[in-house]
Structures are given as C-alpha cells and as structure tokens.
Design a protein around this motif. Sequence first.
Motif, mmCIF file in Angstrom:
data_model
loop_
_atom_site.group_PDB
_atom_site.id
_atom_site.type_symbol
_atom_site.label_atom_id
_atom_site.label_comp_id
_atom_site.label_asym_id
_atom_site.label_seq_id
_atom_site.Cartn_x
_atom_site.Cartn_y
_atom_site.Cartn_z
ATOM 1 N N ALA A 158 0.794 -1.185 0.097
ATOM 2 C CA ALA A 158 0.150 0.013 -0.030
ATOM 3 C C ALA A 158 0.790 1.338 0.214
ATOM 4 C CB ALA A 158 -0.863 -0.051 1.026
ATOM 5 N N GLU A 159 1.768 1.306 1.126
ATOM 6 C CA GLU A 159 2.688 2.609 1.051
ATOM 7 C C GLU A 159 3.285 2.768 -0.371
ATOM 8 O OE1 GLU A 159 5.181 2.495 4.177
ATOM 9 O OE2 GLU A 159 3.733 2.351 5.832
ATOM 10 N N LEU A 164 3.880 5.995 -5.380
ATOM 11 C CA LEU A 164 4.075 5.764 -6.830
ATOM 12 C C LEU A 164 3.036 6.681 -7.399
ATOM 13 C CD1 LEU A 164 5.727 4.487 -9.194
ATOM 14 C CD2 LEU A 164 3.862 2.647 -9.005
ATOM 15 N N GLY A 165 1.663 6.365 -7.201
ATOM 16 C CA GLY A 165 0.794 6.939 -7.842
ATOM 17 C C GLY A 165 -0.196 8.148 -7.106
ATOM 18 N N GLY A 166 -0.040 8.343 -5.749
ATOM 19 C CA GLY A 166 -0.705 9.401 -5.084
ATOM 20 C C GLY A 166 -2.318 9.171 -5.257
ATOM 21 N N ASP A 167 -2.950 10.193 -5.926
ATOM 22 C CA ASP A 167 -4.448 10.174 -5.691
ATOM 23 C C ASP A 167 -4.918 8.986 -6.942
ATOM 24 O OD1 ASP A 167 -4.028 11.635 -7.890
ATOM 25 O OD2 ASP A 167 -5.106 13.360 -7.123
ATOM 26 N N LEU A 171 -7.232 2.926 -2.028
ATOM 27 C CA LEU A 171 -7.163 1.801 -1.162
ATOM 28 C C LEU A 171 -8.377 1.639 -0.268
ATOM 29 C CD1 LEU A 171 -3.510 2.512 0.422
ATOM 30 C CD2 LEU A 171 -4.119 1.281 -1.202
ATOM 31 N N LEU A 172 -8.948 0.554 -0.221
ATOM 32 C CA LEU A 172 -10.075 0.240 0.316
ATOM 33 C C LEU A 172 -10.221 -0.825 1.208
ATOM 34 C CD1 LEU A 172 -12.516 0.495 -3.007
ATOM 35 C CD2 LEU A 172 -12.420 2.104 -0.965
ATOM 36 N N PRO A 173 -9.848 -0.917 2.384
ATOM 37 C CA PRO A 173 -9.935 -1.894 3.540
ATOM 38 C C PRO A 173 -11.621 -2.271 3.705
ATOM 39 C CG PRO A 173 -9.267 0.004 4.412
ATOM 40 C CD PRO A 173 -9.108 0.536 3.164
ATOM 41 N N GLN A 174 -11.842 -3.285 3.464
ATOM 42 C CA GLN A 174 -13.160 -3.776 3.494
ATOM 43 C C GLN A 174 -13.832 -3.245 4.935
ATOM 44 O OE1 GLN A 174 -14.112 -7.615 2.224
ATOM 45 N NE2 GLN A 174 -16.149 -7.403 3.173
ATOM 46 N N ASP A 175 -13.320 -3.358 5.978
ATOM 47 C CA ASP A 175 -13.965 -3.120 7.477
ATOM 48 C C ASP A 175 -13.974 -1.589 7.648
ATOM 49 O OD1 ASP A 175 -11.161 -2.664 7.507
ATOM 50 O OD2 ASP A 175 -11.025 -3.215 9.607
ATOM 51 N N GLU A 176 -13.430 -0.717 6.867
ATOM 52 C CA GLU A 176 -13.691 0.468 6.911
ATOM 53 C C GLU A 176 -14.594 1.262 5.825
ATOM 54 O OE1 GLU A 176 -9.773 2.809 7.317
ATOM 55 O OE2 GLU A 176 -9.039 0.947 8.291
ATOM 56 N N ALA A 177 -14.320 0.801 4.737
ATOM 57 C CA ALA A 177 -14.845 1.443 3.416
ATOM 58 C C ALA A 177 -15.977 0.477 2.672
ATOM 59 C CB ALA A 177 -13.700 1.783 2.365
ATOM 60 N N GLY A 178 -15.838 -0.764 2.944
ATOM 61 C CA GLY A 178 -16.850 -1.927 2.307
ATOM 62 C C GLY A 178 -16.141 -2.282 1.188
ATOM 63 N N LEU A 179 -16.726 -2.780 0.141
ATOM 64 C CA LEU A 179 -16.412 -3.457 -1.075
ATOM 65 C C LEU A 179 -16.167 -2.683 -2.083
ATOM 66 C CD1 LEU A 179 -18.475 -6.777 -1.056
ATOM 67 C CD2 LEU A 179 -16.042 -6.645 -0.529
ATOM 68 N N PRO A 180 -15.109 -2.742 -2.905
ATOM 69 C CA PRO A 180 -15.065 -1.821 -4.089
ATOM 70 C C PRO A 180 -16.347 -1.696 -4.909
ATOM 71 C CG PRO A 180 -12.897 -3.183 -3.947
ATOM 72 C CD PRO A 180 -14.347 -3.867 -3.111
ATOM 73 N N ASP A 181 -16.584 -0.346 -5.506
ATOM 74 C CA ASP A 181 -17.526 -0.364 -6.347
ATOM 75 C C ASP A 181 -17.361 -0.572 -7.775
ATOM 76 O OD1 ASP A 181 -19.861 0.578 -7.612
ATOM 77 O OD2 ASP A 181 -20.222 2.153 -6.685
ATOM 78 N N LEU A 182 -17.358 -1.671 -8.076
ATOM 79 C CA LEU A 182 -16.686 -2.227 -9.322
ATOM 80 C C LEU A 182 -17.480 -1.588 -10.463
ATOM 81 C CD1 LEU A 182 -15.754 -6.060 -8.554
ATOM 82 C CD2 LEU A 182 -14.365 -4.126 -8.746
ATOM 83 N N ALA A 183 -18.645 -1.652 -10.383
ATOM 84 C CA ALA A 183 -19.503 -0.915 -11.510
ATOM 85 C C ALA A 183 -19.324 0.562 -11.873
ATOM 86 C CB ALA A 183 -20.968 -1.363 -11.136
ATOM 87 N N ALA A 184 -19.171 1.056 -10.779
ATOM 88 C CA ALA A 184 -18.810 2.478 -10.957
ATOM 89 C C ALA A 184 -17.424 2.989 -11.418
ATOM 90 C CB ALA A 184 -18.694 3.206 -9.641
ATOM 91 N N GLU A 185 -16.430 1.980 -11.119
ATOM 92 C CA GLU A 185 -14.898 1.979 -11.523
ATOM 93 C C GLU A 185 -15.126 1.674 -13.097
ATOM 94 O OE1 GLU A 185 -12.376 3.237 -10.297
ATOM 95 O OE2 GLU A 185 -13.031 3.193 -8.122
ATOM 96 N N LEU A 186 -15.770 0.706 -13.406
ATOM 97 C CA LEU A 186 -15.824 0.304 -14.855
ATOM 98 C C LEU A 186 -16.429 1.362 -15.780
ATOM 99 C CD1 LEU A 186 -16.295 -3.606 -14.095
ATOM 100 C CD2 LEU A 186 -14.320 -2.526 -15.136
ATOM 101 N N ALA A 187 -17.488 1.770 -15.059
ATOM 102 C CA ALA A 187 -18.306 2.710 -15.816
ATOM 103 C C ALA A 187 -17.396 4.119 -16.132
ATOM 104 C CB ALA A 187 -19.688 3.300 -15.321
ATOM 105 N N ALA A 188 -16.650 4.294 -15.280
ATOM 106 C CA ALA A 188 -15.852 5.556 -15.531
ATOM 107 C C ALA A 188 -14.691 5.426 -16.542
ATOM 108 C CB ALA A 188 -15.271 6.008 -14.114
ATOM 109 N N VAL A 189 -14.368 4.097 -16.893
ATOM 110 C CA VAL A 189 -13.286 3.945 -17.981
ATOM 111 C C VAL A 189 -13.445 4.256 -19.414
ATOM 112 C CG1 VAL A 189 -11.802 2.216 -18.750
ATOM 113 C CG2 VAL A 189 -12.542 1.869 -16.359
ATOM 114 N N PRO A 190 -12.539 5.054 -19.690
ATOM 115 C CA PRO A 190 -12.979 5.475 -21.225
ATOM 116 C C PRO A 190 -12.846 4.388 -21.910
ATOM 117 C CG PRO A 190 -11.541 7.068 -20.235
ATOM 118 C CD PRO A 190 -11.561 6.008 -19.016
ATOM 119 N N PRO A 191 -13.376 4.410 -23.120
ATOM 120 C CA PRO A 191 -13.569 3.045 -24.244
ATOM 121 C C PRO A 191 -11.977 2.468 -24.410
ATOM 122 C CG PRO A 191 -15.215 4.655 -24.795
ATOM 123 C CD PRO A 191 -14.445 5.197 -23.714
#
Length: 328
Positions: A158-159, A164-167, A171-191
Amino acid sequence: MSSDLDSPRATTERLLVRQARWVAHDVVELRLTRAAGGALPAWEPGAHVELTLPSGLRRAYSLCGEVADVEAWTVAVHRVPDGRGGSREIHETALVGRELEVRGPVNRFQLVPAEGYLLLAGGIGVTPLLPMARELTTRDLPWRLVLGARDRSRLVYAEELVALGGDRVLLLPQDEAGLPDLAAELAAVPPAHAVYACGPRPMLDAVTALCRTAGSARALHLERFTAADDAVSDQLGASDGEFEVVLSRSGLRLTVPADRSVLDVVREKLPDVPYSCEEGYCGSCETTVTAGLPDHRDSVIEPSERPTATTMMICVSRCDSPVLELDL
C-alpha cells in the motif's frame, strides 16, 4: 496468445533465497538471486515464475519487484491456511539461505497497448499489477489502481503504491470502506482504456460479468489464482472419454483414461513436465499442440481464442479427437 516467454521450455535454474520480509499481514516477500550473483533473464510486468519447494510442491507466483533489478526476482506469498500447502510451506520453512529450483519467467498477463489503464486488485492480487503501475508511470500513461482487502493490515504494498501514484491509487480496507464499487469504476473507464484485474474468484467473476453486460469484455485482462466458476461448470458438464496422446519429441504414445488428466499420464513418463495449480488457471503446464482437437477447460485461454489456440493446459483440458499430439 503466448509470447516467446510463454514457451513450455522456459529456463529452469537454482536460485538462492537471499532475503525474506513481511510486506503485509500474512504476506511474506522473497528475494531470489543466483548464489554467485549475476543477471537473471529479463521479464516484463505480468510475468510469473514457478518455485519448486523443499517438499517437491511446485507453485507459481507473480514477479512483483523492479523490472530494472536484473540480479533479483521478487515474489510475495500470502499464507492460505486452508490452501493446498504451498503458501504454508513458504511461511513455515526457513528458506533464507536455501536454494530453490525456479522456472521462468512466463507471461500470459502482458500489458497491451492502450491509451490508459484501470488496475483492479484484491489482496495478494496486486502483485502482478504493481510492476504494471511502475511501467505505466515510466511511460507517462494514465492509470488508476483500486486495491481492496479485508482490513488495512492486508493492503499489500500500500505505501509503495501511494508513493508511486498518489491520488491515482484507491485503497479500500473492507472493514472501513466496504467492497469496491466495481460497477462505478468500470463505468468511469474511457472506451480506449484497458482493464486489468487480479484477485479472488468472486471479484474476478463480478468484473467479468460487468464487462460482458457493458459489452466491453474485449478490454478486460484477468489473472486468476483459482478456477473461474464457468470453467468449473464447463468441466463438470464436459465429456471425459478415453483418448490417445502422442508425445512427438519423446516418441511415446500414451492412453489417457476417462478418470485421469493428460498431465497425470504424461508425468508418469516425463516427471519434469512443469505444472502448478492443477486446476487450469495458472498456465504453468501450457503445452504446444501439434495435432488433434483440444477440449479447452482452463481459465487461461479466452473463449474467443480457443478455436485457433495452438497450446493447451494439460492439467484440465482434454481432447475432442481420438488422438492428441503434443510437443513433448
């Protein structure tokens, strides 16, 4: 399909476990070098090597070190208490100072040309993606990496990723932030961007389903640590008849019974044939087919590639013709 590095005849040598260190909860990193020093074969992000452990078990692990570090290969191994024993052996055996047989590098998870990249990782699945993020940074290409884990202590590298990449790194620890919103991440990807994902089976199955629904499965590249659900279903529903296998270089003709794999039968005569997962997802047993009609049941070769594939995973795949000829 396979690159030259994917050859079933990848190099094998004995390497020294020079160093071991913890990089996350239940994750140990091993640094492998030649005992006398010297450069190792070059590799590219996405490559893996296969270790033969002191017990004889063979296991494949992604290279996660610096590509520019020509004198060492680095792998990180997550301890799986209820796994098949390889990770437990690595964690419970004093390996530093010992030599292991190492085969590779092999790469079926290569970076393809794209305008940008989304990297999705679950837990130890970040290991092949970390070198990709380094490479994309060097090339000054757009990328984003999402790393999920059960808790913050399990966010592997993680560190280093944040440095390397900043923002660009989420990072999504499940006990703090829940599961990744894969649908939202994929929807935001340019074709024009490529999607790479590596992690536990439920995550990869979800990513695959979302990409198929969006009609963008061709942009998706996966590396699995377990067999996919649909691959398991295919195996259960497929025919398991007897057939003959001819080993063209060895001059052998063998019978593969309905209840045994090609790998099992071949290894009785050629015990050094490489293998690891025995479930069709790691690619270690990939073998060139010189004649016959393979019945592909693995998770490595994409369904769209199977009609023209010139290799097969002999641990799970079988044959739709009476005779199968392999380059062994």
